[in-house]
Each structure stands twice: as C-alpha cells, then as structure tokens.
Design a protein around this motif. Sequence first.
Motif, mmCIF file in Angstrom:
data_model
loop_
_atom_site.group_PDB
_atom_site.id
_atom_site.type_symbol
_atom_site.label_atom_id
_atom_site.label_comp_id
_atom_site.label_asym_id
_atom_site.label_seq_id
_atom_site.Cartn_x
_atom_site.Cartn_y
_atom_site.Cartn_z
ATOM 1 N N MET A 1 0.853 -1.194 0.000
ATOM 2 C CA MET A 1 0.000 0.000 0.000
ATOM 3 C C MET A 1 0.881 1.233 0.000
ATOM 4 S SD MET A 1 -2.857 1.133 2.782
ATOM 5 C CE MET A 1 -3.758 -0.367 2.522
ATOM 6 N N LEU A 2 0.606 2.232 -0.857
ATOM 7 C CA LEU A 2 1.415 3.436 -0.961
ATOM 8 C C LEU A 2 1.072 4.401 0.157
ATOM 9 C CD1 LEU A 2 1.230 4.054 -4.812
ATOM 10 C CD2 LEU A 2 3.097 3.017 -3.511
ATOM 11 N N LEU A 3 2.122 5.144 0.614
ATOM 12 C CA LEU A 3 1.887 6.185 1.602
ATOM 13 C C LEU A 3 1.128 7.336 0.961
ATOM 14 C CD1 LEU A 3 5.354 6.342 3.380
ATOM 15 C CD2 LEU A 3 3.222 5.521 4.349
ATOM 16 N N LEU A 4 0.226 7.920 1.699
ATOM 17 C CA LEU A 4 -0.484 9.075 1.175
ATOM 18 C C LEU A 4 0.478 10.248 1.073
ATOM 19 C CD1 LEU A 4 -3.818 8.847 3.154
ATOM 20 C CD2 LEU A 4 -3.346 8.097 0.830
ATOM 21 N N PRO A 5 0.414 11.057 0.001
ATOM 22 C CA PRO A 5 1.424 12.091 -0.240
ATOM 23 C C PRO A 5 1.334 13.289 0.675
ATOM 24 C CG PRO A 5 -0.312 12.241 -1.876
ATOM 25 C CD PRO A 5 -0.592 11.024 -1.073
ATOM 26 N N PHE A 6 0.221 13.434 1.388
ATOM 27 C CA PHE A 6 0.052 14.668 2.150
ATOM 28 C C PHE A 6 -0.272 14.346 3.603
ATOM 29 C CE2 PHE A 6 -2.825 17.793 3.967
ATOM 30 C CZ PHE A 6 -2.045 18.933 3.901
ATOM 31 N N ILE A 7 0.440 15.019 4.481
ATOM 32 C CA ILE A 7 0.140 14.963 5.905
ATOM 33 C C ILE A 7 0.126 16.398 6.402
ATOM 34 C CG2 ILE A 7 0.813 14.067 8.157
ATOM 35 C CD1 ILE A 7 2.387 11.927 6.793
ATOM 36 N N SER A 8 -0.903 16.772 7.146
ATOM 37 C CA SER A 8 -0.995 18.147 7.611
ATOM 38 C C SER A 8 0.148 18.472 8.559
ATOM 39 C CB SER A 8 -2.339 18.370 8.316
ATOM 40 O OG SER A 8 -2.380 17.627 9.507
ATOM 41 N N ILE A 9 0.430 19.783 8.700
ATOM 42 C CA ILE A 9 1.509 20.219 9.593
ATOM 43 C C ILE A 9 1.252 19.731 11.011
ATOM 44 C CG2 ILE A 9 2.604 22.254 10.597
ATOM 45 C CD1 ILE A 9 2.072 23.697 7.992
ATOM 46 N N ASN A 46 -4.907 5.917 7.583
ATOM 47 C CA ASN A 46 -4.353 5.318 6.371
ATOM 48 C C ASN A 46 -2.832 5.505 6.298
ATOM 49 O OD1 ASN A 46 -6.880 4.503 5.529
ATOM 50 N ND2 ASN A 46 -7.249 6.346 4.306
ATOM 51 N N GLN A 47 -2.338 6.661 6.776
ATOM 52 C CA GLN A 47 -0.898 6.890 6.802
ATOM 53 C C GLN A 47 -0.211 5.887 7.727
ATOM 54 O OE1 GLN A 47 1.004 9.014 5.171
ATOM 55 N NE2 GLN A 47 -0.534 10.298 4.158
ATOM 56 N N ILE A 48 -0.819 5.689 8.906
ATOM 57 C CA ILE A 48 -0.222 4.767 9.876
ATOM 58 C C ILE A 48 -0.269 3.339 9.353
ATOM 59 C CG2 ILE A 48 -0.452 3.845 12.215
ATOM 60 C CD1 ILE A 48 -1.698 6.575 12.955
ATOM 61 N N LEU A 49 -1.388 2.964 8.724
ATOM 62 C CA LEU A 49 -1.504 1.623 8.158
ATOM 63 C C LEU A 49 -0.467 1.413 7.056
ATOM 64 C CD1 LEU A 49 -3.002 -1.074 7.907
ATOM 65 C CD2 LEU A 49 -4.633 0.053 6.376
ATOM 66 N N LYS A 66 -4.822 -4.779 16.193
ATOM 67 C CA LYS A 66 -5.187 -3.441 16.643
ATOM 68 C C LYS A 66 -5.577 -2.555 15.457
ATOM 69 C CE LYS A 66 -4.769 -1.725 20.240
ATOM 70 N NZ LYS A 66 -5.780 -1.471 21.326
ATOM 71 N N LEU A 67 -4.850 -2.690 14.362
ATOM 72 C CA LEU A 67 -5.200 -1.934 13.158
ATOM 73 C C LEU A 67 -6.575 -2.345 12.636
ATOM 74 C CD1 LEU A 67 -1.744 -1.937 11.364
ATOM 75 C CD2 LEU A 67 -3.011 0.087 12.084
ATOM 76 N N LEU A 68 -6.871 -3.635 12.695
ATOM 77 C CA LEU A 68 -8.192 -4.107 12.284
ATOM 78 C C LEU A 68 -9.279 -3.504 13.161
ATOM 79 C CD1 LEU A 68 -9.983 -6.042 10.585
ATOM 80 C CD2 LEU A 68 -9.569 -7.767 12.349
ATOM 81 N N TYR A 69 -9.013 -3.461 14.450
ATOM 82 C CA TYR A 69 -9.984 -2.891 15.395
ATOM 83 C C TYR A 69 -10.270 -1.427 15.058
ATOM 84 C CZ TYR A 69 -11.877 -1.115 19.786
ATOM 85 O OH TYR A 69 -12.656 -0.501 20.732
ATOM 86 N N TYR A 70 -9.212 -0.647 14.814
ATOM 87 C CA TYR A 70 -9.396 0.766 14.516
ATOM 88 C C TYR A 70 -9.997 0.989 13.134
ATOM 89 C CZ TYR A 70 -7.088 2.545 18.680
ATOM 90 O OH TYR A 70 -6.785 2.873 19.975
ATOM 91 N N SER A 71 -9.878 0.021 12.225
ATOM 92 C CA SER A 71 -10.421 0.210 10.881
ATOM 93 C C SER A 71 -11.938 0.312 10.892
ATOM 94 C CB SER A 71 -9.983 -0.950 9.981
ATOM 95 O OG SER A 71 -10.646 -2.158 10.346
ATOM 96 N N PHE A 72 -12.578 -0.351 11.847
ATOM 97 C CA PHE A 72 -14.037 -0.292 11.911
ATOM 98 C C PHE A 72 -14.532 1.073 12.358
ATOM 99 C CE2 PHE A 72 -13.534 -4.936 12.133
ATOM 100 C CZ PHE A 72 -14.449 -5.303 11.170
ATOM 101 N N SER A 73 -13.752 1.774 13.161
ATOM 102 C CA SER A 73 -14.170 3.089 13.639
ATOM 103 C C SER A 73 -13.740 4.215 12.718
ATOM 104 C CB SER A 73 -13.619 3.336 15.046
ATOM 105 O OG SER A 73 -12.204 3.244 15.047
ATOM 106 N N HIS A 74 -12.721 3.984 11.861
ATOM 107 C CA HIS A 74 -12.228 5.040 10.985
ATOM 108 C C HIS A 74 -12.851 5.001 9.601
ATOM 109 C CE1 HIS A 74 -9.155 5.415 14.102
ATOM 110 N NE2 HIS A 74 -8.861 6.600 13.573
ATOM 111 N N HIS A 75 -13.689 4.008 9.325
ATOM 112 C CA HIS A 75 -14.392 3.937 8.045
ATOM 113 C C HIS A 75 -15.889 3.857 8.322
ATOM 114 C CE1 HIS A 75 -10.310 2.955 6.787
ATOM 115 N NE2 HIS A 75 -10.682 3.285 5.565
ATOM 116 N N HIS A 76 -16.675 3.877 7.266
ATOM 117 C CA HIS A 76 -18.134 3.888 7.430
ATOM 118 C C HIS A 76 -18.566 2.669 8.238
ATOM 119 C CE1 HIS A 76 -22.422 3.956 6.526
ATOM 120 N NE2 HIS A 76 -22.241 5.210 6.127
#
Length: 707
Positions: A1-9, A46-49, A66-76
């Motif tokens: 999976m590619l890293l997202l190109p933008f991360i806020s300051i 998504n950046q952390i994943l 743990k990533l699976l657990y957080y995926s349910f709360s960070h998506h629809h």
Amino acid sequence: MLLLPFISISCRWRWRRAFRGWGYRQSYHNFSLSLLEIFPHPGAFNQILSHAIVSGIFRDPFISSKLLYYSFSHHHPHDFAFSRTLFFQIPNPNVFAWNTIFRAYSRSSFPAETIALYNLMLRNGTPPDNYTFPFVLKACARLSLLQKARELHSSTLKWGVFPDVFVQNALISAYSSSGAVEVSRAVFDMLPTLIRDVVSWNSMISGYLQSHRYELALKVFGELLGAGSPTPDHVTLVSALSACGRLGLLDLGKKIHGLFMTTSGFPSDVFAGSSLIDMYSKCGQIEDARKMFDRIPDRNIVCWTSMIAGYAQSDLFKEAIELFREMQIGGFVADAATIACVLSACGHWGALALGRWIHSYCERNGIEMDLKVRNGLIGMYSKCGDTQKALEIFHGLTQPDIFSWTAMISGLAMNGESDKALNLFSQMEMLTDVRPNEITFLGLLCACNHGGFVDKGLYYFNAMTQIYNLTPNIEHYGCMVDLLGRANLLLEAEKFIRTLPIQPDVVIWRSLLFACRNHGNIEMAEFAAKRIGELEPRKCGARVLLSNVYASALRWGDVNRVRKDMAIQRIKKQPGCSFIEIDGLVHEFFVADCSHPETDAIYETLTGINRALQSSPKGFGTEEEEDDDPFDICIAIYGIHFLKPVTTKLDHTKVAYGSSSALTWSLEIRLDKLCKPEDFLCEDQAVELNANEDATLLLSLSNHSST
C-alpha cells in the motif's frame, strides 16, 4: 500500500513527538498504543496503516489486530469491505482479530457472516475464548438458529468457558430468540445466584416477553426484586412495563412507575417514557398516557409513535391523526412504525384521501416501505373501500406473510366481495410457508356471512380445529351465530349458543337479537334481550333493538313499555355518530348536532329532501306495502335514519345513503315531476339547485359515511 502524499503540519508535528517518545525503535506495543490513539482521522489512519505495511510490522499479530480494530471506527460503520479485506491480509490472525470481526458482523445487517467466519476460524485451528461465544451467539439469536445455538452450547463446555457469565447470558438470549425459552430457563437456573448480573435477569425476562409469556416475565421480575441484588436498571423496568401493558395490570404498572421515580426521578430516558406511554395506553388510561407524553422534554420519534399508537388502540382515530400532524409541524420525520399506526387510524376512520396522502408522503420522504407498512396500506385501502388499490399492493409483494394474506382476505370480506376472499384463501392454502391463524379464519367467516355461504362457513369453522389445530374464540362463535341468524336458522343459532364451551357474551346475544329483528321472531328476541340485560343492565342497546322489533310488528304498547322502562331506570340512548370525508377533511356529526359551521344549510337541505319524500302520492314502501303505516323518520345531520330499509316508487334520480346504529342500508329515491323545485332550495348559493347535484351529494354520503 502506498503512503499518502500529504500529511498536515499538525499531524507531522504530532507524529514527530510520538516518535521521539519511543526513539524510532520498532517497538510493536508502543506503535499500537501511541500512534493509533493519537490520530483519529481516517486520513491519518491510512498513513499509519501504510507505514505498518511498508515497515513490515503489520505481520505482527498484535499490531495487525489493533489496526483491524481501529479500521471499523475510521471507516463507514456499515461498510465492512475495507475491514474485511484488511482482515484477510493478516497472515495468522489471533483470537482478538477474529473476535473483532465477529463483533462487527454480529451487530450488522449480515449476522450470518459471523457464523461463516466462526466456522472458518475453527478450520484454521484458532481456539475460541470466552469473548468469542457472546458475539457468535448474538448472531444465532438474530437469525433464530436453534441448532447452531445448541452446537455452540456444547462448544462452551468443550473449551471450558461455560461458567463465564457473559457466555451464559448470550446462551439465554440465543435460546429465547430461537423459541426454546424452557432451555433458556434451564441455563438461567444453572447460573449461581451470586454470579447472576442484571443482564442475566434482563435476558430471562426478555425471553419470556418474546414468547408472549407475560405472567412468567413478571414472575422473574418479582424474583429479582426479592433477591435484593442486583438492582434493576431501566431495561428491566421497561420490560416489566411491557408485560404489564400486555396483561392490562394497571396497578402493578403504576408501582413500577413509582420505581422509576424513586431510583432516578422522572424518567427522562425517551425509551422509559415511551414504555410508560405504551403501558398506560394498553391499560385504557389514555389520559395518563398523554400526561406522560407531555412531560417528556426531548421527545424523539419513538415517543411520538407510542402516543399515536395509544390513540389508535383506544379507537381515538381523530386524535391519532391530529397528533401525527402536530408531529410533522414539529419537524419530525415519521418512520415505518409511525406510518403503520397512522394508516391504521385512517383505515378505521375512513379517511381515504388522507391515507392516500400518507402513501405519497412515504414515497416523497424515502421512508422504507417494509412489509409492515405495505400491510398497513392494504388494510387502510380495504377499510376505505378501495379494494382494487389494496389488491394492487398485495400482488406487488414479493413474499407476503400471514398478516398480508389476512389483511387482504378480511378487506375483501368487509367490502362484500366474498367469492374473491374465499378464492384468495384457497390460493394461500397451496403455499407451504404460510399458515392461517385465528384472525385469518375470522375474515373467512365474515366473508361467508356477507355471501350467505352457510355450508362453507360451517366447513371453515370445523377446519379451524380439525385441520389447523386452532382454538376458536368468542369472535369466531359470534360470527357463526350471525351466519346462522342471517340465514333465518334461528333455532340452530340458539342451539349453537347453548352448546358453546365458553360463556356467551353480549356480542353473541346481540347477533341473535339482530337476526330476530330482521326475521320478526319476537319470542326469541325477548329471550336474547333478557340475556343481554343480565350482562349489561345499564346499557340501552338491547332495549332499543327490542323496541324496534316491537315497532316492526306494530306492537306500539310494548314499544311504549320498553321506552318507559328506560326512562324509569334513567337509561339514555347514546347519540349516533356519522362522519364524512370531503377534500381530505373528515367532518364528524352526532344526532341533533349543531356545531358544524354550515349547520343551517345542512338542515335546510335535509328538510327539503324530507318534504320531497313526504309529497309522494305512494308514501313510503313498495306497491305490496303501500297500505302500511308510514315509518317513523328521524332527520340527522348528513343522514336519514329509518326503522327499516325502504324503497320509494318515484322516478328520476338514484340516491344511496346509509344508516342505522348497527347496519348500513341503501335507499333508492326516484324523483318524479310531482316534486317541486322549491323543495330543494338551499340558502347556500354555492350549491347548484338541481336533482342531479342532490343525488351526487347523497351518493358521496353513502360511500364515505359510517355510523
């Protein structure tokens, strides 16, 4: 999976601070506990994943779970495609990962996925733990899978987790939802008293409620209060209130209401308030229910629906519809349950135009047209006389249930389409997944009544017990008495009543009295009226009917005696009520009612019609009856009440209208040249003065009025 190109300051600064905290060391536990909790935004997740996958630490079961657990709360929350894909990318998911996806699917619209994934887990060799079984059992409860629940019960013993209270609570719920409430009680009794928590008690009470064993539900509630611990919560009290409402136990319901007040003051929780509204309504205390409704500060759609349903169940259909309009003004959008209640009120009130508007309201607002709403539409259109529209909706159902078939059969029966009703039942009998119930047979017997099918009525009545193992109740017996009475089989009807296995009520005796009135059997009418008087000594119905029987036989002395007896006992006849729907607005009238704003015009029109009838040289009655004395005519707003159906021999326009306190009659009026134009004069200049317009008015009264 590619890293997202933008991360806020802000995200970059927080990320640097987190990494300084653990010195860029590849510490799996610090990674999960710091980064996953710092970044709640889906983009940051998504950046952390992406970082976890690129760095290789995703292969660690702890981090991936743990990533699976957080995926349910960070998506629809209702779209599991991303989380499911992520789960199957885990090389060796641990039991925490399995439990995470079990938990999500057991609460979703796809509980069957929980069962499939559980079977996959066992095939992969991952042993379940005490957290696994509550989720899988919850899926079994939602799907009513009794056999799977038994299998899981055995597995809890195999894996040594059966003593866990959460597992046993889930077993109680699964067995109850699957129809095995006795097994639920056995599991509950095996649970030590000191280990039982409030969820255990609630699960058992809920199980009895689901199986309609309300007395046992209240018995368990009493055992909980007697045990002293644990303390009942709102769920417990709401369940107990539901049982009280079903049984009509007002005093006990008030005591439970008192428990609410002592434990937490006035129940601000909308579900508790809605339960109190429902309990008071079912116990016949609609005023107390309305007081509860008015005291709830932040009402939601559940509160509004409970109050509307309470009015509808109390036959206060006008109030139910008015409250629905008030709810709309308040900005609340109705749901399927609300629509079903309002449709029921429209059907009973005969508000066809309003029912059609509600139908279009559902389509405009995207309200889910589930089976309950469609059944409500079938019932509404049938009760309002539009059987064609009801049939259209019925035939559009992909899988009608027994309530759909029953509503359509009863609708055809009440509109006099007896042959269609019986044919529809024959079609239903050919299905294997639908079985008639007591209400279905009530509609069938009504169809036989209106069609005069005595033999078929007797056949279906016997089929209830001999073929379908259903027990007739008082309504079925009343239909049979009415069927025999309409066919002038009065001796058979009386014999049928004497052989009933239950005590006949006033409805049965009143059916016999109606038949005696129609067929002129005075002796049996006196017998039936005497029985009604014993059961209802302070009501006027039987006396009025008996008076009509005497009047039909020209026994005016007996008529005066009955009326004098009513006057001595101070028994007054309740005024008749009629209503008519015009342009979506329902007008309601009582006898001698003067509250309508157009009362003068209404009375003037009816008086003109009365003069036209009395001006006929033939008077009332047919040629064979022209020597009879004139009938006593009572003018009532929007209706003319006769002691018995009559047909005039005038010539011009056909008019049909109804009414009596018990039957709806048709009257054909033909106006000839002897009727003077001034007999139809009306002070309202908006009314066109001709016979055709008057005929149209009276025809609309016949089609929409009810007495």
